[in-house]
Scaffold this motif. Structure first.
Motif, PDB file in Angstrom:
ATOM      1  N   ARG A  53       0.834  -1.212   0.000  1.00 22.93           N
ATOM      2  CA  ARG A  53       0.000   0.000   0.000  1.00 22.93           C
ATOM      3  C   ARG A  53       0.868   1.262   0.000  1.00 22.93           C
ATOM      4  NH1 ARG A  53      -5.483  -1.049  -0.880  1.00 22.93           N
ATOM      5  NH2 ARG A  53      -6.053  -2.930   0.227  1.00 22.93           N
TER       6      ARG A  53
ATOM      7  N   THR B 271      -8.899  -4.863  -6.723  1.00 22.71           N
ATOM      8  CA  THR B 271      -8.526  -6.075  -5.988  1.00 22.71           C
ATOM      9  C   THR B 271      -9.396  -7.244  -6.427  1.00 22.71           C
ATOM     10  OG1 THR B 271     -10.067  -5.606  -4.183  1.00 22.71           O
ATOM     11  CG2 THR B 271      -7.820  -4.774  -3.940  1.00 22.71           C
TER      12      THR B 271
ATOM     13  N   GLY C 271      -3.945  -7.387  -5.571  1.00 23.09           N
ATOM     14  CA  GLY C 271      -4.287  -6.058  -6.049  1.00 23.09           C
ATOM     15  C   GLY C 271      -3.580  -5.743  -7.348  1.00 23.09           C
TER      16      GLY C 271
ATOM     17  N   VAL D 163      -3.154   1.051  -5.347  1.00 17.98           N
ATOM     18  CA  VAL D 163      -3.950  -0.120  -5.711  1.00 17.98           C
ATOM     19  C   VAL D 163      -5.179   0.337  -6.489  1.00 17.98           C
ATOM     20  CG1 VAL D 163      -5.198  -2.112  -4.833  1.00 17.98           C
ATOM     21  CG2 VAL D 163      -3.111  -1.368  -3.698  1.00 17.98           C
TER      22      VAL D 163
ATOM     23  N   ALA E 148      -1.976  -2.975  -9.192  1.00 16.05           N
ATOM     24  CA  ALA E 148      -1.426  -1.740  -8.638  1.00 16.05           C
ATOM     25  C   ALA E 148      -0.489  -1.051  -9.622  1.00 16.05           C
ATOM     26  CB  ALA E 148      -0.678  -2.057  -7.351  1.00 16.05           C
ATOM     27  N   LYS E 149      -0.387   0.255  -9.433  1.00 17.22           N
ATOM     28  CA  LYS E 149       0.539   1.069 -10.226  1.00 17.22           C
ATOM     29  C   LYS E 149       1.574   1.630  -9.267  1.00 17.22           C
ATOM     30  CE  LYS E 149       0.399   4.665 -13.728  1.00 17.22           C
ATOM     31  NZ  LYS E 149       0.769   3.885 -14.888  1.00 17.22           N
TER      32      LYS E 149
ATOM     33  N   TYR F 212       2.688   1.162  -3.815  1.00 14.71           N
ATOM     34  CA  TYR F 212       1.820   1.101  -4.985  1.00 14.71           C
ATOM     35  C   TYR F 212       0.480   1.780  -4.707  1.00 14.71           C
ATOM     36  CZ  TYR F 212       5.012  -2.656  -6.304  1.00 14.71           C
ATOM     37  OH  TYR F 212       6.125  -3.391  -6.594  1.00 14.71           O
TER      38      TYR F 212
END
Length: 154
Positions: A16, A24, A122, A21, A124-125, A19
């Protein structure tokens, strides 16, 4: 029960932080032998874990499940690659998302639901360093505001 509910075993707080998120999804894990006993004893580490899709199947890498202490010579390998149980549509979605640059699939939580170990993954970026600093500042400001409101209401 909504996804992410159940008896929480482990949480990846670093994910968290590193990234953002985007979405999910819940997946089951294929476990061997004494792995479920170690998971029930909260002997799992998600810190460096990630998910990769190979040949139409999703796999969980770098998740450390400690060997069960009361186990015998047939204990499992702690860092082995574990298959994730997902529907074909979910895997196709993961494939499409992972082709986008900067998108990573990370495990967020492991929990027990109805006797089965589930992992919340998740999409995520990755955050830039300034985004991480901005989030920390925002958390600090929110904490100070709630502290002042709490003192003011007394």
């Amino acid at each position: 029960m909504p996804k992410g509910e159940g008896k929480l075993i482990a949480q990846n707080k670093k994910a968290r932080h590193d990234y953002a998120v985007l979405d999910t999804m819940e997946a089951g894990m294929v476990l061997q032998g004494t792995e479920i006993k170690s998971i029930r004893n909260s002997r799992i580490n998600l810190k460096d874990g990630f998910v990769r899709v190979r040949n139409g199947e999703a796999f969980l890498y770098n998740v450390h499940i400690s060997p069960y202490e009361q186990g015998n010579i047939f204990n499992h390998d702690p860092l082995r690659t574990r298959k994730l149980l997902l529907h074909k549509k979910q895997i196709a979605r993961l494939i499409g998302e992972s082709k986008t640059t900067g998108i990573t699939i990370v495990p967020l939580k492991v929990y027990i639901r109805d006797g089965y170990a589930k992992v919340l993954i998740g999409i995520a970026k990755g955050k830039k360093q300034y985004d991480k600093r901005e989030d920390l500042k925002r958390k600090d400001v929110d904490r100070q505001i709630s502290r002042t409101l709490k003192n003011y209401s007394r």
